[in-house]
Design a protein around this motif. Structure first.
Motif, PDB file in Angstrom:
ATOM      1  N   PHE A  92       0.881  -1.166   0.000  1.00 11.22           N
ATOM      2  CA  PHE A  92       0.000   0.000   0.000  1.00 11.22           C
ATOM      3  C   PHE A  92       0.919   1.216   0.000  1.00 11.22           C
ATOM      4  N   ALA A  93       0.940   1.953  -1.109  1.00 11.01           N
ATOM      5  CA  ALA A  93       1.852   3.093  -1.254  1.00 11.01           C
ATOM      6  C   ALA A  93       1.078   4.397  -1.249  1.00 11.01           C
ATOM      7  N   GLU A  94       1.631   5.387  -0.569  1.00 12.33           N
ATOM      8  CA  GLU A  94       0.998   6.703  -0.598  1.00 12.33           C
ATOM      9  C   GLU A  94       1.046   7.264  -2.023  1.00 12.33           C
ATOM     10  N   LYS A  95       0.138   8.215  -2.273  1.00  9.77           N
ATOM     11  CA  LYS A  95       0.151   8.897  -3.570  1.00  9.77           C
ATOM     12  C   LYS A  95       1.311   9.899  -3.576  1.00  9.77           C
ATOM     13  N   ALA A  96       1.845  10.234  -4.724  1.00  7.98           N
ATOM     14  CA  ALA A  96       1.683   9.549  -5.989  1.00  7.98           C
ATOM     15  C   ALA A  96       2.459   8.235  -5.929  1.00  7.98           C
ATOM     16  N   ILE A  97       1.801   7.166  -6.384  1.00  7.01           N
ATOM     17  CA  ILE A  97       2.375   5.836  -6.232  1.00  7.01           C
ATOM     18  C   ILE A  97       3.746   5.731  -6.888  1.00  7.01           C
ATOM     19  N   THR A  98       3.907   6.360  -8.060  1.00  4.31           N
ATOM     20  CA  THR A  98       5.212   6.507  -8.704  1.00  4.31           C
ATOM     21  C   THR A  98       5.273   7.911  -9.310  1.00  4.31           C
ATOM     22  N   VAL A  99       6.458   8.314  -9.751  1.00  5.64           N
ATOM     23  CA  VAL A  99       6.601   9.675 -10.276  1.00  5.64           C
ATOM     24  C   VAL A  99       6.309   9.772 -11.768  1.00  5.64           C
ATOM     25  N   GLU A 120      -2.868   2.258  -4.124  1.00  5.75           N
ATOM     26  CA  GLU A 120      -2.406   3.632  -3.917  1.00  5.75           C
ATOM     27  C   GLU A 120      -3.288   4.347  -2.904  1.00  5.75           C
ATOM     28  N   GLY A 121      -2.661   5.208  -2.083  1.00 14.53           N
ATOM     29  CA  GLY A 121      -3.362   5.849  -0.981  1.00 14.53           C
ATOM     30  C   GLY A 121      -4.178   7.074  -1.334  1.00 14.53           C
ATOM     31  N   GLU A 299     -10.520  -4.970  -6.734  1.00 15.66           N
ATOM     32  CA  GLU A 299     -11.773  -4.320  -7.132  1.00 15.66           C
ATOM     33  C   GLU A 299     -11.543  -3.145  -8.098  1.00 15.66           C
ATOM     34  N   GLY A 300     -10.504  -3.264  -8.929  1.00 16.31           N
ATOM     35  CA  GLY A 300     -10.263  -2.263  -9.965  1.00 16.31           C
ATOM     36  C   GLY A 300      -9.433  -1.061  -9.558  1.00 16.31           C
ATOM     37  N   GLN A 301      -8.894  -1.059  -8.328  1.00 16.72           N
ATOM     38  CA  GLN A 301      -8.151   0.116  -7.864  1.00 16.72           C
ATOM     39  C   GLN A 301      -6.843   0.330  -8.623  1.00 16.72           C
ATOM     40  N   LEU A 302      -6.124  -0.748  -8.924  1.00 19.98           N
ATOM     41  CA  LEU A 302      -4.851  -0.580  -9.621  1.00 19.98           C
ATOM     42  C   LEU A 302      -5.077  -0.079 -11.047  1.00 19.98           C
ATOM     43  N   GLU A 303      -6.163  -0.505 -11.675  1.00 21.08           N
ATOM     44  CA  GLU A 303      -6.500  -0.019 -13.019  1.00 21.08           C
ATOM     45  C   GLU A 303      -6.768   1.485 -13.001  1.00 21.08           C
ATOM     46  N   MET A 304      -7.462   1.952 -11.958  1.00 23.03           N
ATOM     47  CA  MET A 304      -7.707   3.385 -11.820  1.00 23.03           C
ATOM     48  C   MET A 304      -6.397   4.138 -11.635  1.00 23.03           C
ATOM     49  N   SER A 305      -5.517   3.618 -10.800  1.00 21.37           N
ATOM     50  CA  SER A 305      -4.222   4.254 -10.585  1.00 21.37           C
ATOM     51  C   SER A 305      -3.390   4.254 -11.862  1.00 21.37           C
ATOM     52  N   HIS A 306      -3.517   3.202 -12.652  1.00 23.14           N
ATOM     53  CA  HIS A 306      -2.841   3.152 -13.949  1.00 23.14           C
ATOM     54  C   HIS A 306      -3.239   4.355 -14.804  1.00 23.14           C
ATOM     55  N   ASP A 307      -4.538   4.585 -14.913  1.00 25.46           N
ATOM     56  CA  ASP A 307      -5.016   5.697 -15.742  1.00 25.46           C
ATOM     57  C   ASP A 307      -4.562   7.037 -15.188  1.00 25.46           C
ATOM     58  N   VAL A 308      -4.622   7.199 -13.858  1.00 22.78           N
ATOM     59  CA  VAL A 308      -4.190   8.450 -13.239  1.00 22.78           C
ATOM     60  C   VAL A 308      -2.704   8.696 -13.513  1.00 22.78           C
TER      61      VAL A 308
END
Length: 329
Positions: A92-99, A120-121, A299-308
């Motif tokens: 579980f990584a705080e935002k932004a998960i990567t740069v 991502e947090g 539940e689709g969270q990583l896919e959302m973070s991918h788009d962000v």
């Protein structure tokens, strides 16, 4: 639900808040790591942590750690995520998960290959009010979603040496607060944007001080975002459809939404919906993360973070703004 041992990397203010949430949900914290031994010992005592490590790598490799929580500055996330996933730990990584998107794609692929949860947090992904709003939209109460407007403005003190304005530490409004606005917009867009228009005003250190961003997808839905690090704005999001609109204030940890139904141009009705407790935002994150691990999917969270992540990188690319480590492999 199974008991999970969390290991925390970092002892800053968000790590303190997450430690309180972990104690509230689980009644204990297994481990914490930070090279600063004085800060580490104080944190361990204050938050009643069982073990501490001055070397985060040693904590990551502790066989008793199930979930690694990363609360370091953005620039350290990528390496720690990789190390934790390679050690078989959920992350579980705080935002932004990567740069940047390149880093994200690498850790996303690694998590999928390892069969591990990577989340991502963004608190708004976990606040109960959003499920209610999304259910309302799915039921057709707002009609076809057309437009999303979202603001986030911080007033950071003028200090070129502060990490918020430091290019070497991935400073700037986009990664510090823009992720929240982008996550809000993406939550209500039916698909990721294909078109991005943006303009920026840079701070003297070369990071983005404020910007305007417009997203549009193939369904002609649009999102308009306004970000600033030197001018306070209300944290306000509006989702507008053909039958009404939803206003969500303090949207990162929202508990209430005002809905206006527009049956016609001259007829409106109003409704207020409430759910959740803003003081428990991080507890919702902990419970959701543990549920993801328990059930084996996010539940689709990583896919959302991918788009962000890809939106944020596209925006920076259009500005011509690069961090020193963007090209590192």
């Amino acid at each position: 639900m199974k008991k999970y041992n969390w290991g925390i990397i970092g002892t800053g203010w968000i790590a303190h808040d997450m430690a309180d949430a972990l104690n509230a949900v689980n009644g204990e914290i297994y481990a914490v790591a930070n090279p600063n031994e004085e800060s580490l010992k104080q944190f361990t005592k204050e938050k009643h942590v069982q073990k501490f490590y001055t070397n985060p790598d040693e904590m990551i490799n502790d066989p008793n750690v199930d979930i690694v929580y990363i609360a370091t500055p953005h620039t350290f996330h990528y390496e720690y995520i990789k190390k934790a996933l390679n050690a078989g730990k959920h992350v579980f990584a705080e935002k932004a998960i990567t740069v940047n998107a390149r880093q994200f794609d690498e850790v996303e692929k690694l998590a999928q290959e390892k069969g591990l949860i990577l989340t991502e947090g963004f608190t708004l992904y976990h606040m109960p009010i959003y499920k209610k709003v999304l259910d309302l939209i799915k039921a057709g109460k707002l009609g076809q979603i057309k437009m999303i407007q979202v603001n986030f403005g911080s007033l950071k003190d003028y200090d070129p040496n502060n990490r918020f304005f430091n290019k070497d530490l991935a400073g700037g409004a986009l990664l510090d607060i823009g992720g929240y606005a982008t996550a809000f917009a993406r939550t209500f867009l039916d698909e990721a944007p294909e078109s991005i228009l943006t303009t920026v005003k840079f701070f003297e250190t070369g990071v983005d001080e404020q910007s305007g961003i417009i997203l549009k997808n193939t369904k002609d839905q649009m999102a308009v975002m306004a970000l600033s690090m030197r001018a306070k704005q209300p944290k306000r999001g509006v989702v507008s459809g053909t039958k009404g609109y939803v206003e969500i204030n303090q949207y990162p940890r929202a508990t209430q939404t005002e809905i206006t139904y527009t049956a016609s141009a001259h007829e409106e009705t109003h409704e207020t919906i409430t759910a959740g407790d803003s003081s428990k935002a991080l507890e919702y994150e902990v419970r959701d993360m543990q549920r993801y691990v328990e059930q084996g999917h996010d539940e689709g969270q990583l896919e959302m973070s991918h788009d962000v992540a890809h939106i944020l990188t596209s925006v920076r690319t259009s500005w011509g703004m690069k961090y020193p480590f963007d090209e590192e492999k």
